[in-house]
Enzyme design. Structure first.
Site, mmCIF file in Angstrom:
data_model
loop_
_atom_site.group_PDB
_atom_site.id
_atom_site.type_symbol
_atom_site.label_atom_id
_atom_site.label_comp_id
_atom_site.label_asym_id
_atom_site.label_seq_id
_atom_site.Cartn_x
_atom_site.Cartn_y
_atom_site.Cartn_z
ATOM 1 N N ASP A 100 1.691 3.471 3.280
ATOM 2 C CA ASP A 100 0.706 4.419 2.729
ATOM 3 C C ASP A 100 1.407 5.529 1.947
ATOM 4 O O ASP A 100 1.368 5.551 0.715
ATOM 5 C CB ASP A 100 -0.146 5.025 3.857
ATOM 6 C CG ASP A 100 -1.485 5.548 3.375
ATOM 7 O OD1 ASP A 100 -1.808 5.323 2.204
ATOM 8 O OD2 ASP A 100 -2.206 6.169 4.174
ATOM 9 N N PRO A 123 -3.567 8.199 -12.519
ATOM 10 C CA PRO A 123 -2.938 8.842 -13.683
ATOM 11 C C PRO A 123 -3.475 10.254 -13.868
ATOM 12 O O PRO A 123 -4.676 10.478 -13.766
ATOM 13 C CB PRO A 123 -3.331 7.919 -14.837
ATOM 14 C CG PRO A 123 -4.509 7.163 -14.373
ATOM 15 C CD PRO A 123 -4.472 7.111 -12.881
ATOM 16 N N ASN A 178 2.838 9.338 -5.311
ATOM 17 C CA ASN A 178 3.167 10.741 -5.002
ATOM 18 C C ASN A 178 3.261 11.009 -3.496
ATOM 19 O O ASN A 178 3.957 11.940 -3.082
ATOM 20 C CB ASN A 178 2.170 11.690 -5.672
ATOM 21 C CG ASN A 178 2.436 11.763 -7.170
ATOM 22 O OD1 ASN A 178 3.506 12.178 -7.596
ATOM 23 N ND2 ASN A 178 1.489 11.298 -7.972
ATOM 24 N N GLU A 230 -12.511 3.890 6.280
ATOM 25 C CA GLU A 230 -11.327 4.664 6.684
ATOM 26 C C GLU A 230 -11.703 5.700 7.751
ATOM 27 O O GLU A 230 -10.878 6.101 8.562
ATOM 28 C CB GLU A 230 -10.797 5.362 5.421
ATOM 29 C CG GLU A 230 -9.417 5.896 5.525
ATOM 30 C CD GLU A 230 -8.957 6.515 4.209
ATOM 31 O OE1 GLU A 230 -9.698 6.458 3.197
ATOM 32 O OE2 GLU A 230 -7.848 7.069 4.196
ATOM 33 N N HIS A 266 1.227 4.832 -2.136
ATOM 34 C CA HIS A 266 0.796 5.794 -3.158
ATOM 35 C C HIS A 266 2.051 6.486 -3.699
ATOM 36 O O HIS A 266 2.840 7.045 -2.910
ATOM 37 C CB HIS A 266 -0.125 6.850 -2.551
ATOM 38 C CG HIS A 266 -1.408 6.298 -2.019
ATOM 39 N ND1 HIS A 266 -2.552 6.168 -2.784
ATOM 40 C CD2 HIS A 266 -1.742 5.824 -0.789
ATOM 41 C CE1 HIS A 266 -3.529 5.654 -2.034
ATOM 42 N NE2 HIS A 266 -3.065 5.441 -0.833
ATOM 43 N N HIS A 310 0.871 -1.191 0.000
ATOM 44 C CA HIS A 310 0.000 0.000 0.000
ATOM 45 C C HIS A 310 0.901 1.233 0.000
ATOM 46 O O HIS A 310 1.207 1.805 1.048
ATOM 47 C CB HIS A 310 -0.909 -0.023 1.233
ATOM 48 C CG HIS A 310 -1.965 1.046 1.245
ATOM 49 N ND1 HIS A 310 -3.272 0.815 1.595
ATOM 50 C CD2 HIS A 310 -1.923 2.375 0.951
ATOM 51 C CE1 HIS A 310 -3.971 1.936 1.525
ATOM 52 N NE2 HIS A 310 -3.167 2.921 1.140
HETATM 53 P P1 5GP Z 1 -0.941 9.546 -6.282
HETATM 54 O O1 5GP Z 1 -2.192 8.795 -6.665
HETATM 55 O O2 5GP Z 1 -0.996 10.998 -6.713
HETATM 56 O O3 5GP Z 1 0.320 8.873 -6.754
HETATM 57 O O4 5GP Z 1 -0.823 9.516 -4.678
HETATM 58 C C1 5GP Z 1 -1.372 10.480 -3.823
HETATM 59 C C2 5GP Z 1 -2.874 10.337 -3.748
HETATM 60 O O5 5GP Z 1 -3.222 9.092 -3.114
HETATM 61 C C3 5GP Z 1 -3.563 11.390 -2.885
HETATM 62 O O6 5GP Z 1 -3.820 12.558 -3.634
HETATM 63 C C4 5GP Z 1 -4.847 10.675 -2.459
HETATM 64 O O7 5GP Z 1 -5.812 10.762 -3.476
HETATM 65 C C5 5GP Z 1 -4.415 9.227 -2.348
HETATM 66 N N1 5GP Z 1 -4.108 8.881 -0.952
HETATM 67 C C6 5GP Z 1 -2.913 8.878 -0.341
HETATM 68 N N2 5GP Z 1 -3.017 8.505 0.951
HETATM 69 C C7 5GP Z 1 -4.312 8.246 1.166
HETATM 70 C C8 5GP Z 1 -5.058 7.795 2.308
HETATM 71 O O8 5GP Z 1 -4.547 7.567 3.425
HETATM 72 N N3 5GP Z 1 -6.409 7.669 2.129
HETATM 73 C C9 5GP Z 1 -7.025 7.892 0.936
HETATM 74 N N4 5GP Z 1 -8.327 7.701 0.866
HETATM 75 N N5 5GP Z 1 -6.351 8.299 -0.154
HETATM 76 C C10 5GP Z 1 -5.008 8.474 -0.039
#
Ligand code: 5GP
Length: 358
Positions: free
Chosen positions: A302, A117, A29, A220, A27, A25
């Site tokens: 995360d 994306p 960015n 969440e 993300h 998990h």
């Molecule tokens: P990206 O998709 O731009 O590579 O990663 C950042 C994005 O992941 C954030 O803008 C948000 O939409 C999502 N994100 C990151 N951490 C969390 C979280 O803890 N909960 C949720 N619901 N979305 C997250």
């Protein structure tokens, strides 16, 4: 619980660093480190706005290093500052490369990165080129075999309009077929205070029928039982966070029964949940509840950049908070292989690697 001596703490830190780990998990960015943000910022022409964004990011970094708690809404205000720096294909490539290398340096052997994306007409970035760029970097890193194997999940960001979500699912289906096993699934994430999920369910079901694996953020926050149940009924292959599933945490019997029956693995992100205040303290985190029930759980970061952490640190915190021994940590890491979205041959080869590292 007896507290550990400094020597024991150092030993635990070294052990958490040394064991091979699986990150499921992350993300993209949110995982970008301060070093990479500075590198990305240096590519942009200077402006007052840029200086103020960087100052906000530096301030945020300080408070997360101190584990100060903020609301989930506050956390969601940080991501757009990062997105401004990752708005062309070269920046997406740099971010992907650096994030993979940093996970590799943390002894993560298998990584599933996820990202929604994005497009930016002013730099020529399209959702397609965004995906192609991430996949190219993943392919290169896998080919170099620098100790880490990476796969990709496309994120559906809850704040984008429904037609864009449809486009993302279409692209996921296309790249699932054409990326030689690199794009393995879909994530649903983004601000949980937006969107009616009943609109998204048909898209998720379609993706599942097309063979894509689903990792869905659900339960969440504590006021989302109805929509979480809808998402659980799809059902997902893994749950992101799942903080408020069981009744004692504010969920419902029906949700807990479904998660138990289907044995849906839960991706647990201790520091992220602490800082974004969806849990009050590490000791009250639902990780322990599910671990005690022998339910599949995976420790994850995360957003290691946004929340100033890494996976070894999350293992260390779990050990200290829940009094886990080295064998427990090793087992949690080894069992995480069961829940990855890659094929059986990959699972077998990872299990062999874990035995060698034991
Ligand atoms: P990206 O998709 O731009 O590579 O990663 C950042 C994005 O992941 C954030 O803008 C948000 O939409 C999502 N994100 C990151 N951490 C969390 C979280 O803890 N909960 C949720 N619901 N979305 C997250």
């Amino acid at each position: 619980m007896p507290s550990r001596s400094q020597t024991e703490k150092k030993k635990l830190h070294d052990f958490c660093m040394k064991i091979p780990k699986v990150e499921l998990h992350a993300h993209l960015n949110g995982s970008i480190s301060t070093d990479t943000l500075q590198k990305l910022s240096a590519r942009k022409s200077s402006s007052d706005e840029k200086a103020s964004d960087l100052a906000k990011l530096a301030k945020w970094k300080k408070l997360t290093e101190n584990r100060e708690q903020r609301s989930l809404e506050d956390c969601f205000e940080i991501f757009p500052l990062v997105h401004k720096l990752v708005d062309d294909a070269e920046a997406v490539a740099i971010a992907t490369r650096d994030v993979i290398q940093e996970f590799a340096a943390d002894n993560v052997k298998y990584l599933e990165l996820r990202s929604s994306p994005k497009e930016n007409p002013s730099t020529g970035l399209t959702r397609r080129t965004y995906i192609e760029t991430v996949l190219k970097e993943i392919k290169q890193s896998n080919y170099e075999s620098n100790g880490i194997l990476t796969r990709f999940l496309l994120s559906i960001d809850r704040k984008v309009p429904l037609p864009v979500m449809g486009e993302v699912v279409k692209l996921a289906e296309e790249f699932h077929t054409s990326s030689e096993g690199l794009l393995v699934g879909l994530d649903l994430s983004g601000d949980p205070f937006t969107t009616n999920v009943s609109d998204i369910i048909p898209l998720l079901s379609r993706a599942k029928n097309a063979g894509l694996k689903l990792a869905l953020h659900l339960a969440e926050t504590d006021d989302r039982s109805a929509e979480s149940l809808m998402l659980l009924q799809v059902p997902p292959d893994r749950i992101g966070h799942g903080t408020f599933i069981h009744p004692a945490a504010g969920g419902t019997d029906e949700m807990e029964e479904l998660v138990n029956r289907l044995k849906i693995p839960i991706e647990c992100c201790l520091t992220s949940n602490l800082i974004s205040r969806t849990v009050k303290s590490y000791s009250e985190h639902h990780f322990k509840y599910w671990l005690n029930k022998n339910h599949p759980v995976v420790l994850c970061t995360d957003d290691k950049g946004v929340f100033s952490t890494n996976l070894s640190e999350e293992y260390r915190i779990a050990a200290e908070t829940y009094n886990l021994q080295n064998d427990d940590l090793w087992r949690i890491s080894n069992e995480s292989i069961n829940y990855i979205f890659a094929d059986d041959a990959t699972k077998t080869s990872l299990r062999d690697e874990w035995q060698i590292c034991r």
